[in-house]
Design an enzyme around this catalytic site. Sequence first.
Site, PDB file in Angstrom:
ATOM      1  N   SER A  95       3.427 -26.148  12.472  1.00  0.00           N
ATOM      2  CA  SER A  95       2.962 -26.818  13.698  1.00  0.00           C
ATOM      3  C   SER A  95       1.484 -27.203  13.639  1.00  0.00           C
ATOM      4  O   SER A  95       0.764 -27.119  14.643  1.00  0.00           O
ATOM      5  CB  SER A  95       3.246 -25.957  14.939  1.00  0.00           C
ATOM      6  OG  SER A  95       4.642 -25.777  15.088  1.00  0.00           O
ATOM      7  N   GLU A 115      12.820 -23.511   4.108  1.00  0.00           N
ATOM      8  CA  GLU A 115      14.107 -24.163   4.382  1.00  0.00           C
ATOM      9  C   GLU A 115      15.091 -23.961   3.223  1.00  0.00           C
ATOM     10  O   GLU A 115      16.191 -23.466   3.450  1.00  0.00           O
ATOM     11  CB  GLU A 115      13.873 -25.623   4.776  1.00  0.00           C
ATOM     12  CG  GLU A 115      13.292 -25.678   6.190  1.00  0.00           C
ATOM     13  CD  GLU A 115      12.379 -26.848   6.507  1.00  0.00           C
ATOM     14  OE1 GLU A 115      12.325 -27.809   5.729  1.00  0.00           O
ATOM     15  OE2 GLU A 115      11.692 -26.784   7.552  1.00  0.00           O
TER      16      GLU A 115
HETATM   17  P1  13P Z   1       5.870 -28.476  10.925  1.00  0.00           P
HETATM   18  O1  13P Z   1       4.466 -28.984  10.695  1.00  0.00           O
HETATM   19  O2  13P Z   1       6.806 -29.522  11.446  1.00  0.00           O
HETATM   20  O3  13P Z   1       5.862 -27.224  11.732  1.00  0.00           O
HETATM   21  O4  13P Z   1       6.454 -28.082   9.466  1.00  0.00           O
HETATM   22  C1  13P Z   1       5.700 -27.290   8.623  1.00  0.00           C
HETATM   23  C2  13P Z   1       6.333 -27.279   7.283  1.00  0.00           C
HETATM   24  O5  13P Z   1       7.406 -26.748   7.095  1.00  0.00           O
HETATM   25  C3  13P Z   1       5.617 -27.963   6.190  1.00  0.00           C
HETATM   26  O6  13P Z   1       6.190 -27.686   4.955  1.00  0.00           O
END
Ligand code: 13P
Length: 243
Positions: free
Chosen positions: A204, A98
């Site tokens: 996920s 991110e």
């Molecule tokens: P999710 O488990 O919501 O897919 O996110 C994974 C993540 O980015 C953990 O840092």
Amino acid sequence: MRRPVIAGNWKMHMTCAQAREFMGAFLPLVADTPNDRDLVLAPPFTAISTMARLCEDSSVALASQNVHWEREGAFTGEISPSMLQEHDVNYTIVGHSEPRKYFSESDEQINNRALSSQANGFIPIVCVGESDEQRERGEAERVIRRQIEQGLEGLDADQLVVAYEPIWAIGTGKTCEATEANRICGLIRSWVGSPDLVIQYGGSVKPGNIDELMAMSDIDGVLVGGASLKPDSFARIANYQTV
Ligand code: 13P
């Protein structure tokens, strides 16, 4: 022997009140979790102090979602190692896709954050992973190898966690097949050249796939987003069983 690390990344979720409510429900659910794994939560900065108190005398360690390489200075919006040391933080998350995507974080900056983490006594969780397009073009391994070579330069592999998080699996419900995640984690281990390196999978992860993921030979833990926001689902993940 590699000790599994089960970590929840709360991202930009959880007020202090919500964190208190979460921990009130979560801690009893992990009271009997086997002592063969580390449990970690990464709250937003505003809840770190609250969480540090709530984690006292518990089996849960704290992670920061970021760390800067300077001890202080004119860096608006950043957090310094000394600020985190005040709150019993053990881990830092760096190189997450991110900030790489939204704030154009470079491998060099990520490397600086990871080096600063180790220099200040934190274990960095360095995230790597390819996008959907990169995978489609057959570039996944090349991209991850570059992230590893540049992001991990100069780091001590004994005080390090690497998280393989394919971007197309984050928050999408599309989990990477356990065997494919295991294959990439094995490649990462061979590129780093450290058999004892702890390597997580992220993307996920949920109660329904944790046992299969943790049964894989090269997956030593998970980094969980959405499913770490609910006490019962994160507790089920923390209480994974491989037999
Ligand atoms: P999710 O488990 O919501 O897919 O996110 C994974 C993540 O980015 C953990 O840092």
